[in-house]
Scaffold this motif. Structure first.
Motif, PDB file in Angstrom:
ATOM      1  N   GLY A  90       0.806  -1.211   0.000  1.00  0.00           N
ATOM      2  CA  GLY A  90       0.000   0.000   0.000  1.00  0.00           C
ATOM      3  C   GLY A  90       0.836   1.256   0.000  1.00  0.00           C
ATOM      4  O   GLY A  90       2.063   1.212  -0.109  1.00  0.00           O
ATOM      5  N   SER A  91       0.152   2.376   0.154  1.00  0.00           N
ATOM      6  CA  SER A  91       0.813   3.676   0.154  1.00  0.00           C
ATOM      7  C   SER A  91       1.526   3.891   1.488  1.00  0.00           C
ATOM      8  O   SER A  91       1.310   3.162   2.448  1.00  0.00           O
ATOM      9  CB  SER A  91      -0.235   4.767  -0.047  1.00  0.00           C
ATOM     10  OG  SER A  91      -1.187   4.691   0.998  1.00  0.00           O
ATOM     11  N   ASP A  92       2.350   4.914   1.548  1.00  0.00           N
ATOM     12  CA  ASP A  92       3.037   5.250   2.800  1.00  0.00           C
ATOM     13  C   ASP A  92       2.013   5.545   3.901  1.00  0.00           C
ATOM     14  O   ASP A  92       2.210   5.169   5.059  1.00  0.00           O
ATOM     15  CB  ASP A  92       3.943   6.473   2.598  1.00  0.00           C
ATOM     16  CG  ASP A  92       5.119   6.151   1.678  1.00  0.00           C
ATOM     17  OD1 ASP A  92       5.415   4.945   1.491  1.00  0.00           O
ATOM     18  OD2 ASP A  92       5.724   7.094   1.139  1.00  0.00           O
ATOM     19  N   LEU A  93       0.914   6.216   3.502  1.00  0.00           N
ATOM     20  CA  LEU A  93      -0.159   6.517   4.461  1.00  0.00           C
ATOM     21  C   LEU A  93      -0.714   5.234   5.062  1.00  0.00           C
ATOM     22  O   LEU A  93      -0.867   5.107   6.288  1.00  0.00           O
ATOM     23  CB  LEU A  93      -1.276   7.283   3.730  1.00  0.00           C
ATOM     24  CG  LEU A  93      -2.580   7.483   4.502  1.00  0.00           C
ATOM     25  CD1 LEU A  93      -2.373   8.424   5.677  1.00  0.00           C
ATOM     26  CD2 LEU A  93      -3.683   8.027   3.584  1.00  0.00           C
ATOM     27  N   VAL A  94      -1.001   4.268   4.203  1.00  0.00           N
ATOM     28  CA  VAL A  94      -1.586   3.001   4.660  1.00  0.00           C
ATOM     29  C   VAL A  94      -0.598   2.253   5.549  1.00  0.00           C
ATOM     30  O   VAL A  94      -0.975   1.703   6.592  1.00  0.00           O
ATOM     31  CB  VAL A  94      -2.029   2.145   3.457  1.00  0.00           C
ATOM     32  CG1 VAL A  94      -2.304   0.702   3.868  1.00  0.00           C
ATOM     33  CG2 VAL A  94      -3.272   2.752   2.806  1.00  0.00           C
TER      34      VAL A  94
END
Lengths: 327, 327
Positions: free
Chosen positions: A177-181
């Motif tokens: 996933g993304s860095d946020l996730v």
């Protein structure tokens, strides 16, 4: 006054909620218009005048709410704040309801951002999805708040003891996933929830997960995609059913079951989206709310208020905060 | 060697593509295993040995591709680079195919990031979606590249003259969405495409738009959500159909139409995802590719190569780049 069929359908829904469900309703809106609608709906409810009306299609409804103190949604949220009502319902713009709720009810301590929360009504495994559109850009700690609130909401609303909380991503492994996730994963994993890790788009309608946590951009795309896809599939089915005299006859037998499925999946029976994280119950109905949808939403609003949901979120988030501080 | 049913189903698909469609196929893989599969499939095709096999479920297939020079997907991509093949097809991991294609074929000049591109097979209005999962984090200029490539792809593959390109967001007005979407909006608007502006989740299955541009995170969630939702709805329909003796009889009449719809929407007939932006044709099949799916994918690969798609992307992106430089 908010919604495509306001005030008549909203007023009619309140009249039905009052007579059929015994829920006390206070109507907020332009008094003359509301009283006229009340007469047409054949009801007799308390009316609180709200002279300001945010025009339909206003480019920035949140801004409009801030500049018009006495729009119907603001008046309703103030009634909750003042203890004169237990819950607010609006079928107006989501942005307007959010702004009014945050401004007048305030946020629950420990909640970074309120989240629009929907129950996706899959018949055997309903799923709570949040955020479904309140926050386009979020931080990992906001998503932790969504996870905590969503879990509690599933406990109260769906009566699931330890709701399985999943984080929407594009692969099941923790590193996907993304860095946020990835950052949100670590926070949620440490929060003492029944966290099942990352889930994918295909898991949303499955019974793998009870609460799906995501940012407001992805959540809104997903929610509207399901709406659009269901509409598309229903249209395709109707084509198949209507193809010949023989299929038309056959489809008569199947129609009751299909209508039941469509009704279970429809926005009519879902009672709108809940705005979680504000210091009061606030339900945001679909813009196209009929009296039936308004009545369902009012019913859910009353149930949520009865369950003491807001106090429980406040307790839980305080608890989570302390745990996090201690770690 | 990639895919759940490799090598047998992939080899069988290639044998069928060769005999039924007249497409010349070169098989890349462990020679002994491939020759055995060829014998079972009753075919006689050229085999190029690819001794390295990336294990199923490898945690980082892109890394594996980089460390194993002679995996089947790398050998296939090298054949394209060397001009010994016109297109590559793999049913292995998307990350592996992407890494192999970028490493061996190289990127088209002017493409910041290659994009996994799928055709959503809505019967009356198929929609091109990209990026469907290659790039979790993207920049606005990457999305401009997706828009240009997607538009050209819709021209070639769907034979649409001026494809309507939409940017996936959470509101139709230009100012709606994340900062990324707002910045991408301005770039795409200036690129001379038939840009219809922001589209929402519900527009994907509609006929409002031919090409939907998004980041790889949102695109992947949307793609898998549609898969999951279609599976869910089919299961619900089967329950309704199987409920009583009467519904079972009635559903017999409707079954042909339903199976046709399911087949139209299935991955079998879609021929896999295209990796756009690499300097050669590369098609990535579903992991569960059957021989039928493999044959469809090989057919699409041949058509894309015949259409000179890569050269046209190169021309178009060069043109766009110059326009942007001049402004």
């Amino acid at each position: 006054m908010g919604g495509d069929f306001a005030p008549l359908q909203i007023v009619a829904g309140a009249v039905r909620a009052s007579s059929e469900l015994g829920i006390e309703c206070v109507l907020c809106g332009r008094e003359a218009a509301v009283r006229e609608a009340l007469e047409r709906a054949g009801g007799d409810l308390e009316v609180v005048d709200a002279p300001d009306v945010i025009p339909m299609g206003h480019p920035d409804p949140a801004l409009a709410v801030r500049s018009m103190r006495n729009s119907s949604v603001s008046v309703a949220c103030r009634l909750v704040k003042q203890g004169r009502a237990d819950a607010a319902f609006s079928a107006g713009a989501t942005g307007a309801a959010m702004a009014a709720a945050v401004m007048h009810m305030g946020r629950v301590r420990g909640v970074g951002r309120p989240a629009v929360t929907v129950v996706l009504p899959f018949p055997e495994s309903p799923t709570v999805l949040l955020d479904a559109g309140a926050n386009v850009e979020v931080r990992p700690d906001h998503m932790l708040g969504f996870a905590v609130m969503g879990s509690l909401f599933a406990e109260v609303r769906l009566e699931i003891e330890k709701p399985r909380v999943g984080l929407l991503s594009i692969g099941e492994e923790p590193g996907k996933g993304s860095d946020l996730v990835k950052a949100a994963f670590e926070l949620i994993e440490a929060a003492g929830l029944n966290f099942v890790g990352n889930v994918e788009g295909r898991d949303i309608p499955s019974d793998r997960v009870d609460v799906v946590v995501t940012d407001g951009f992805t959540g809104n795309v997903a929610l509207k995609l399901m709406e659009g896809f269901a509409t598309f599939l229903m249209a395709e089915l109707l084509k198949i059913f209507g193809a010949t005299e023989q299929t038309r006859r056959a489809s008569q037998v199947l129609l009751p079951g299909l209508l039941e499925l469509r009704s279970a999946l429809s926005t009519e029976s879902q009672g709108g989206a809940q705005l979680l994280g504000v210091n009061g119950v606030c339900i945001i109905g679909h813009g196209a709310s009929s009296s039936q949808a308004a009545m369902s939403a009012i019913d859910i609003a009353a149930q949520t208020a009865d369950a003491g949901f807001v106090a429980r979120v406040t307790d839980r988030l305080g608890g989570t905060k302390r745990e996090m501080d201690a770690s």
